[in-house]
Design an enzyme around this catalytic site. Structure first.
Site, PDB file in Angstrom:
ATOM      1  N   GLU A 148       0.769  -0.586   0.079  1.00  0.00           N
ATOM      2  CA  GLU A 148      -0.069   0.018   0.038  1.00  0.00           C
ATOM      3  C   GLU A 148       0.413   1.293  -0.133  1.00  0.00           C
ATOM      4  O   GLU A 148       0.336   2.244   0.825  1.00  0.00           O
ATOM      5  CB  GLU A 148      -0.777   0.263   1.098  1.00  0.00           C
ATOM      6  CG  GLU A 148      -1.410  -0.741   0.858  1.00  0.00           C
ATOM      7  CD  GLU A 148      -3.157  -1.073   2.168  1.00  0.00           C
ATOM      8  OE1 GLU A 148      -2.978  -0.199   3.158  1.00  0.00           O
ATOM      9  OE2 GLU A 148      -4.368  -1.703   1.707  1.00  0.00           O
ATOM     10  N   GLU A 196      -6.539  -8.202  -0.015  1.00  0.00           N
ATOM     11  CA  GLU A 196      -6.668  -7.559   1.165  1.00  0.00           C
ATOM     12  C   GLU A 196      -8.206  -7.076   0.924  1.00  0.00           C
ATOM     13  O   GLU A 196      -8.721  -6.046  -0.084  1.00  0.00           O
ATOM     14  CB  GLU A 196      -6.238  -6.373   1.313  1.00  0.00           C
ATOM     15  CG  GLU A 196      -4.661  -6.595   2.196  1.00  0.00           C
ATOM     16  CD  GLU A 196      -4.617  -5.405   3.549  1.00  0.00           C
ATOM     17  OE1 GLU A 196      -4.685  -4.320   3.696  1.00  0.00           O
ATOM     18  OE2 GLU A 196      -3.149  -5.040   4.024  1.00  0.00           O
TER      19      GLU A 196
END
Length: 416
Positions: free
Chosen positions: A203, A309
């Site tokens: 991320e 995710e």
């Protein structure tokens, strides 16, 4: 003779380019997995007690956990956590639930701590144990570098919560991260049958613009080389590089690191429906529809693509989900948010969830699984939590909103 020799050399060079063979048949079999979140890298919302027990509100991440406590005290808490949060029985339960992958987040400081950095080490033996357990139970491991020097996103889950990421602004940070990836690649070289994938950065905050995206793209290219050539020779590995989309639309990455020049690259995208006011304001049906509508985007990408995710949660009500000491958008306690409803009943123990809520969680879980399998698969976030069962795969199995076999769908036509 010379011509023949040249032709043979050319042929000899071909298999290296064409014969990339990952440890798992990505593209033909679906990834079905779960993250071991909050284990080797603390997250306040996954284990709020670890943070509350410090008695210090300034401790909001793993950096401050080491900074504001006596070393021996902090080390003792961490060692107890590492020893108990994930054990071999968890790996056995994950395999018994029909899953085939685990993604293990870890911070750079497990490998190297710089001067003045308060991080505490000791994670690596646990990573190695998890890989051994995975091997014993037939699971595949994605080793995920979740925190980099300077923080690539400023989130507490990078290890160091801060207003603005600084990883990208300092070449030393990036070089240190390169060295960590070399270490990981070397550690698991030749073990592609258990650790088929390395994810070099979780991320990164691409939304800040080219100041992140320019160094990040170079870092992804460098990581490809570090992962593909872990032996210090021209010998190539069969380890997949899994790169996060940096919160850019998938179309941004069209043509990036694609064959024939690159082999064994997978794109990772994370899909949540709780981190904006608009998301938490949606109805249950709108959440399901949004999941189903992802299919067209996910099914046409030019690399292997996994949703690394995601969660069946539809509120941000879990304690500390937005950071320790930070409230929730859903109940209006997050700065600048508007009250939608009470958080009561939406988080906590699954034993307190209504039948209707558990039915919805099952429907939403299935809608996402169906949709994400139009790509190459998924890994849910996360295996277990202390007190946020809507996020827990383990709790979903216990309370019945996740099937004991992920292909046993009760709502196979929920997306139409």
């Amino acid at each position: 003779m010379h011509l023949v020799h040249t032709a043979l050399l050319a042929l000899a060079a071909l298999p290296a380019a064409l014969s990339f063979t990952p440890g798992f048949p990505y593209g033909s079999e679906k990834v079905r997995g779960v993250n071991l979140g909050g284990w080797l890298l603390l997250e306040p919302w996954i284990t709020p007690s670890i943070f509350d027990n410090t008695g210090n509100d300034a401790i909001v991440d793993e950096w401050t956990f080491g900074q504001y406590q006596d070393y021996d005290t902090a080390l003792g808490v961490l060692q107890n956590h590492w020893n108990t949060w994930i054990t071999e029985s968890d790996i056995a339960a994950i395999a018994a639930a029909g899953l085939n992958h685990i993604r293990i987040p870890i911070g750079y400081w497990a490998f190297e701590v710089g001067p003045g950095e308060p991080y505490i080490q000791g994670q690596l033996p646990y990573l190695q144990s998890a890989v051994e357990w995975a091997s014993n139970y037939g699971l595949y491991v994605i080793v995920d570098l979740h925190g980099a020097p300077g923080s690539q996103n400023g989130y507490d889950n990078s290890g160091h919560r801060m207003p603005y990421p600084t990883w990208q602004s300092n070449q030393t940070n990036i070089q240190r991260t390169d060295d960590v990836i070399k270490t990981i690649a070397s550690m698991f070289a030749g073990q592609e049958n258990v650790v088929p994938v390395i994810a070099p950065l979780n991320e990164p905050a691409g939304y800040i613009g080219s100041s992140m995206m320019d160094p990040l793209q170079q870092y992804y290219l460098d990581s490809y080389g570090n992962i593909r050539y872990p032996y210090g020779t021209s010998q190539q590995s069969n380890t997949v590089e899994m790169i996060h989309d940096a919160f850019q639309p998938l179309s941004y990455w069209n043509g990036w690191e694609t064959p024939p020049n690159f082999q064994g690259v997978m794109m990772d995208t994370h899909i949540y429906q709780v981190f904006s006011d608009a998301d938490v304001a949606m109805t249950e049906q709108q959440h399901i529809s949004a999941a189903c509508q992802m299919q067209s985007t996910l099914s046409n990408f030019d690399l292997w693509l996994a949703v690394g995710e995601w969660s069946p949660a539809i509120t941000d009500c879990a304690t500390y989900l937005n950071g320790r000491g930070v409230g929730a958008r859903y109940d209006g306690t997050y700065p600048g948010s508007t009250y939608i409803g009470s958080c009561s009943g939406w988080t906590g123990s699954g034993s307190t969830f209504s039948t209707a809520y558990k039915t919805f969680l099952r429907q939403f879980w299935e809608a996402q699984v169906i949709s994400y399998e139009t790509a190459d698969g998924w890994l849910m976030w996360t295996w277990k939590t202390e007190s946020a069962d809507e996020w827990s795969y383990q709790a979903g199995l216990t309370y019945g909103w996740i099937p004991q076999n992920p292909t046993n769908l009760e709502y196979p036509t929920i997306c139409g």
